[in-house]
Write a protein that holds these residues in place. Structure first.
Motif, mmCIF file in Angstrom:
data_model
loop_
_atom_site.group_PDB
_atom_site.id
_atom_site.type_symbol
_atom_site.label_atom_id
_atom_site.label_comp_id
_atom_site.label_asym_id
_atom_site.label_seq_id
_atom_site.Cartn_x
_atom_site.Cartn_y
_atom_site.Cartn_z
ATOM 1 N N PRO A 10 2.502 7.700 -6.730
ATOM 2 C CA PRO A 10 1.958 8.936 -7.310
ATOM 3 C C PRO A 10 2.925 10.107 -7.240
ATOM 4 C CG PRO A 10 0.356 7.926 -5.852
ATOM 5 C CD PRO A 10 1.626 7.175 -5.662
ATOM 6 N N ARG A 43 0.212 14.269 -2.975
ATOM 7 C CA ARG A 43 -0.770 13.881 -3.995
ATOM 8 C C ARG A 43 -2.118 13.488 -3.391
ATOM 9 N NH1 ARG A 43 1.157 14.572 -9.452
ATOM 10 N NH2 ARG A 43 3.360 14.934 -9.087
ATOM 11 N N MET A 44 -2.277 13.678 -2.093
ATOM 12 C CA MET A 44 -3.545 13.305 -1.478
ATOM 13 C C MET A 44 -4.215 14.535 -0.900
ATOM 14 S SD MET A 44 -2.415 9.817 0.411
ATOM 15 C CE MET A 44 -3.902 9.102 1.035
ATOM 16 N N ARG A 66 0.830 -1.196 0.000
ATOM 17 C CA ARG A 66 0.000 0.000 0.000
ATOM 18 C C ARG A 66 0.872 1.257 0.000
ATOM 19 N NH1 ARG A 66 -5.263 0.273 2.068
ATOM 20 N NH2 ARG A 66 -6.001 2.391 2.294
ATOM 21 N N ARG A 69 0.353 3.305 -3.303
ATOM 22 C CA ARG A 69 -0.615 4.366 -3.070
ATOM 23 C C ARG A 69 0.046 5.658 -2.596
ATOM 24 N NH1 ARG A 69 -5.694 5.936 -2.451
ATOM 25 N NH2 ARG A 69 -6.116 6.952 -0.493
ATOM 26 N N HIS A 70 1.143 5.541 -1.855
ATOM 27 C CA HIS A 70 1.753 6.746 -1.306
ATOM 28 C C HIS A 70 2.977 7.201 -2.099
ATOM 29 C CE1 HIS A 70 -0.638 7.125 2.444
ATOM 30 N NE2 HIS A 70 -0.887 5.873 2.150
ATOM 31 N N ASN A 111 1.242 13.736 2.393
ATOM 32 C CA ASN A 111 1.435 13.244 1.029
ATOM 33 C C ASN A 111 0.943 14.294 0.037
ATOM 34 O OD1 ASN A 111 1.375 11.916 -1.433
ATOM 35 N ND2 ASN A 111 0.829 9.966 -0.500
#
Lengths: 310, 339, 332
Positions: free
Chosen positions: A221, B122-123, A213, A217-218, B120
């Motif tokens: 990107p 991109r979040m 993950r 996911r982190h 983060n």
């Protein structure tokens, strides 16, 4: 920070990417040329006056007709015909299609392999890193051409010429994709090494998230910008590799020509005065590769974090 | 002062070494006609014992390279100890892995130093805060998650309507609030804060410190607070541990430590804080520089800079010993009554 | 005549969508041998102010208007060539990061000799001797050995000492120090600050100290300026401002320090944060965060008023002074 929410489109319009694109004439021109070439290639069956794959449409009597404006030209063939009497314009449209397909396909394969191995090497480090990167080194020390020549020869010998024609496009994607993945893997690994030191990765670990993950996911990107830049340039490289292979007779067969094999097929007739069969597809290839590289350069400048802050 | 039942986090004999020498090939050098194999390591922590009591804010203070951040990261399991044990609520946790450690991930959270790197990029804020809740409470419904996110955002003073924004749209202080919200989202009992305010401006530091104190009261939190700023410690800490070169040299109640610092290093450190009422720097001058943690000095790690060092200090490592003032001090001079 | 006089200095940054104003007309002066503190939080423009004085402000920044008079000559109007004679020679600068001054591939000695030879016609040997005396002056142990060392062989504190030695090399009139100890540990910071103070007093060098640390300012400087959002909002004798700050922002800054609070109690906090250059509020830039803000504050930028020896730009303060005057008139 006055509006509460921004749509994706608003964000894009306010972004530095869009801003610098608007101001860069070279980028705009390159983009327009590239998009029209891509569209022309996609819609080749609709745009082309003839279907070069359809043997019934070809008349050998029309062979080596010059482009319109030269002595002995035929208005039915605006860019002339090749040695087999195929309409050059249609053949180029279909050829660009093949070249672009191989270019994109090879880069998708490269990116898939490169991202996976780059992430694993960068994030896990240690022995995994050493093994993957040594494989990459070994891979890079063979030139693409050498691998292609060997694989192509084996394929040709084992499948025969007819069968080879059908699978040639996949084979080229496979060869170019596999032989160039280390480029992307190295780029990904370098940015993963930089990203994994940042505290948001620690925060994710402290939350107890699993390695997979965190990686996909982190971290992934946040490594996309450099991947994007290098992938653009790699498309141009893949198209050139394909052209070179085809020119050597190891790429697309003449019945299903790419830009490279068109250039090659015309090469034999340059001496007899039919220069256009080589020159025109050659020009198309040069323009295609040039605009992709110009766009790649622009992207690199924009996405360079040292230039772009905030 | 302390009863064993109220200990939440127990750090026992913690040591952490970072290997510098790399692979076998890099360790071998050719000198004077012979091959040598040299192994080098940074001794970041050299035997630290600390107990964090329930409900307190234990501050760990020291200068760069003293190992305070390494203690924080080891307690949180971001680093594995070279030796020693870490217990949480009576349960040893440093050797747990995979699923066993998950419940502790929820109970123990961390706030980081750099608010610009801890979110983060991109979040969105909403995604950043939702992810941990969803992960630790797989049964929660969408509306429960949304309510929870709204709650924590409000509790740290961030408008819940800003959830769809990205971290870079906020100022440093707001980002640190969001980072605190992320830690609070999973309802932890214990928070390790690693220099949470040192990257912030003075007026923002006060806001974040107040927020952390509010959270402590309303949620009954226990803090392990890592900082280099003694002025903050005096305000925030229940107890203070002063570290030097990977060892605790003094451990005391905040009030005791600031009124009567015993260890020569604590004294020097306290005198070096620039105070508003000073008209001139009036710090205790130490000789020399902090030795590198690669080649640790023998005996007391501070002896090279200590004005009171004698032969015993150069040979024997001092242990933390309780003094009559209530402080625990690792110093031969204090023990012998020379100081 | 003061040694350095800055008049209504405006500095801007050219960015997309127009210019951002980083300095919105600041004026101050520095006398010979005086130590001046420049205080503010990040984004206040204190570093821009320091860099502007030597016209070192990096593109896209530029000085839009104003004067910087050094011994009566305007530095803002000077050519790059003339400026080079002043930079490092008459006015020296110390940066937060020593590696901004030190070249990592040259030895300390080479760099010091080079700096000397750029401004003076002397032999390498003589330059080395001067370098050695300056290194001794900053109390570096075994200075002759340091000359042949590379910057990376020194510790952070040692490097900052070398930087000070380099700053002193040509016996400047002014040293501008931009957060010289921010990257250092407390004990090292104390040593470096004490050293800097001692050296300035010894040779009567003027010091302009840019910092966010009010404690350091009160220890080292005689006068101080407080900056907020590109403006000087309060200036005067350091002791007077620290003991009895007039501007609500300065008051808040001092009261927010943990040493001012009761242990365990909430600290005084200024709500909000420094506005970004992109959207500076109208009127007094501090008004959205100010407890005393009135309608007037949101419209007009307050002029400076004098309270004691302190100049303050705040309507609340000027109103209080007016009131006091009226009271006195009534009494008499």
């Amino acid at each position: 920070m006055t509006t509460a929410t921004l749509s994706r489109w608003d964000r894009f319009r306010e972004s530095f990417l869009w801003y610098s694109f608007k101001r860069d004439k070279v980028a705009i021109a390159s983009f327009i040329v590239l998009v029209s070439m891509v569209l022309a290639a996609i819609f080749a069956p609709l745009l082309a006056p003839a279907d070069p794959y359809d043997l019934a449409q070809i008349n050998i009597m029309n062979s080596e007709l010059p482009p319109v404006g030269l002595d002995g030209s035929d208005p039915a063939f605006p860019l002339g015909t090749d040695a087999q009497g195929r309409d050059l314009l249609s053949t180029i449209l279909y050829g660009t299609r093949v070249s672009l397909l191989i270019g994109f396909g090879a880069v998708v394969l490269q990116a898939a392999l490169g991202i996976l191995f780059g992430l694993l090497a960068g994030y896990l480090g240690g022995r995994v890193d050493s093994i993957l990167m040594r494989i990459a080194d070994v891979q890079l020390s063979f030139s693409t051409l050498m691998v292609a020549i060997i694989v192509g020869a084996v394929f040709k010998a084992s499948f025969g010429n007819l069968m080879f024609g059908e699978i040639a496009i996949y084979m080229l994607i496979f060869i170019i994709g596999v032989s160039e993945w280390p480029q992307i893997a190295r780029t990904v690994r370098a940015s993963v090494l930089a990203e994994k030191k940042k505290e948001y990765v620690d925060a994710a670990k402290v939350m107890g998230f699993r390695t997979r993950r965190i990686m996909f996911r982190h971290i992934l990107p946040n490594t996309l910008s450099p991947i994007f830049v290098i992938a653009t340039v790699q498309i141009a490289n893949a198209i050139i590799s394909e052209a070179a292979l085809s020119f050597l007779g190891l790429g697309m067969p003449e019945t299903q020509p790419s830009l490279g094999s068109l250039i090659k097929s015309g090469f034999d007739y340059i001496q007899s005065g039919s220069w256009w069969i080589t020159l025109i597809p050659g020009l198309v290839l040069v323009v295609l590769v040039l605009v992709i590289n110009l766009l790649g350069d622009w992207l690199r400048d924009v996405m360079n974090p040292r230039l772009y802050k905030g | 002062m302390t009863s064993p039942s109220s200990t939440l986090v127990d750090i026992r004999g913690l040591e952490k070494k970072f290997d510098l020498s790399g692979g076998l090939l890099e360790q071998i050098s050719f000198k004077g006609g012979r091959f040598h194999r040299k192994q080098e390591a940074v001794h970041a922590i050299n035997g630290v014992d600390l107990q964090v009591q329930k409900g307190e804010a234990l501050c760990v203070v020291g200068e760069s390279g003293c190992g305070k951040s390494t203690v924080a990261r080891t307690v949180m399991g971001l680093l594995s100890p070279s030796a020693g044990e870490i217990h949480y609520d009576g349960q040893r946790i440093d050797h747990l892995d995979g699923k066993e450690v998950l419940p502790y991930r929820r109970k123990m959270q961390m706030i980081f130093q750099n608010p610009y790197a801890s979110l983060n990029p991109r979040m969105t804020i909403q995604q950043t805060l939702e992810e941990p809740i969803r992960f630790h409470q797989p049964d929660a419904t969408e509306s429960q998650i949304r309510d929870k996110v709204q709650d924590v955002m409000e509790s740290v003073g961030i408008d819940p309507d800003w959830g769809s924004r990205f971290g870079h749209e906020f100022s440093g202080g707001q980002r640190q609030r969001i980072a605190i919200a992320r830690a609070l989202a999973v309802d932890p009992e214990f928070i390790v804060a690693d220099e949470p305010i040192s990257a912030l401006d003075v007026s923002i530091q006060a806001q974040v410190l107040n927020l952390m104190m509010e959270a402590q009261e309303s949620r009954n939190l226990t803090y392990l607070f890592i900082t280099h700023d003694l002025a903050v410690v005096e305000h925030f800490g229940t107890r203070v541990a002063v570290m030097y070169l990977g060892r605790v040299c003094e451990l005391a109640d905040t009030r005791t430590l600031f009124s009567t610092p015993r260890h020569p290093y604590t004294q020097a450190l306290l005198s070096a804080i620039p105070k508003l009422e000073d008209d001139r720097p009036n710090h205790i001058r130490l000789q020399g520089e902090v030795p590198t943690p690669v080649e640790l000095p023998s005996g007391c790690v501070f002896h090279g800079r200590c004005p009171y060092a004698d032969d015993r200090c150069r040979q024997q490592i001092p242990q933390l010993i309780a003094t009559d003032g209530g402080a625990q001090v690792a110093c031969h001079a204090v023990e012998e009554g020379r100081l | 005549m003061p040694l350095l006089e800055v008049n209504d200095l405006v500095a801007r940054f050219a960015v997309r969508g127009g210019d951002l104003t980083a300095l919105r007309g600041i004026s101050f002066s520095l006398d010979k041998g005086e130590r001046l503190g420049l205080v503010g939080e990040s984004g206040a423009g204190k570093s821009v102010a320091a860099f502007s004085i030597l016209n070192l402000i990096a593109r896209p920044g530029f000085i839009a208007s104003g004067q910087i008079l050094f011994e009566g000559k305007d530095l803002a109007a000077m050519s790059e060539r003339e400026l080079r004679k002043i930079r490092g020679n008459r006015i020296a600068m110390i940066f937060q990061d020593p590696m901004m001054t030190l070249n990592p591939v040259l030895t300390i000695g080479t760099q010091m000799v080079e700096a000397l030879k750029a401004h003076r016609r002397i032999s390498t040997r003589a330059a080395r001797d001067i370098a050695l005396t300056k290194l001794r002056k900053v109390q570096i142990p075994s200075p002759d050995k340091r000359l042949d060392q590379y910057p990376h062989e020194l510790s952070g504190g040692m490097r900052q000492r070398v930087i000070i030695a380099i700053a002193l090399l040509l016996d400047p009139e002014i040293i501008i120090a931009d957060e010289p100890t921010t990257a250092l540990d407390v004990t090292i910071q104390a040593e470096i600050m004490a050293l800097l103070l001692e050296l300035c007093e010894q040779d009567n060098v003027a010091l302009m100290l840019i910092t966010h640390d009010l404690g350091v300012v009160s220890q080292v400087t005689q006068r101080m300026l407080v900056m907020y959002s590109g403006r000087i909002i309060e200036q005067g004798p350091t002791r007077e401002i620290i003991n009895d700050a007039q501007h609500p922002y300065t008051q808040g800054l001092i009261n927010a320090l943990p040493q001012m609070g009761e242990p365990g109690e909430r600290l005084f906090q200024i709500p909000g944060s420094m506005p970004s250059l992109k959207n500076v509020p109208t009127g007094c830039p501090f008004h959205p965060r100010c407890a005393f803000a009135t309608d007037q504050c949101t419209r007009l930028m307050p002029e400076y008023v004098r309270s004691g020896n302190v100049d303050v730009a705040c309507y609340e303060v000027s109103n209080l002074i007016e009131q006091e005057k009226r009271m006195q008139e009534v009494e008499s």
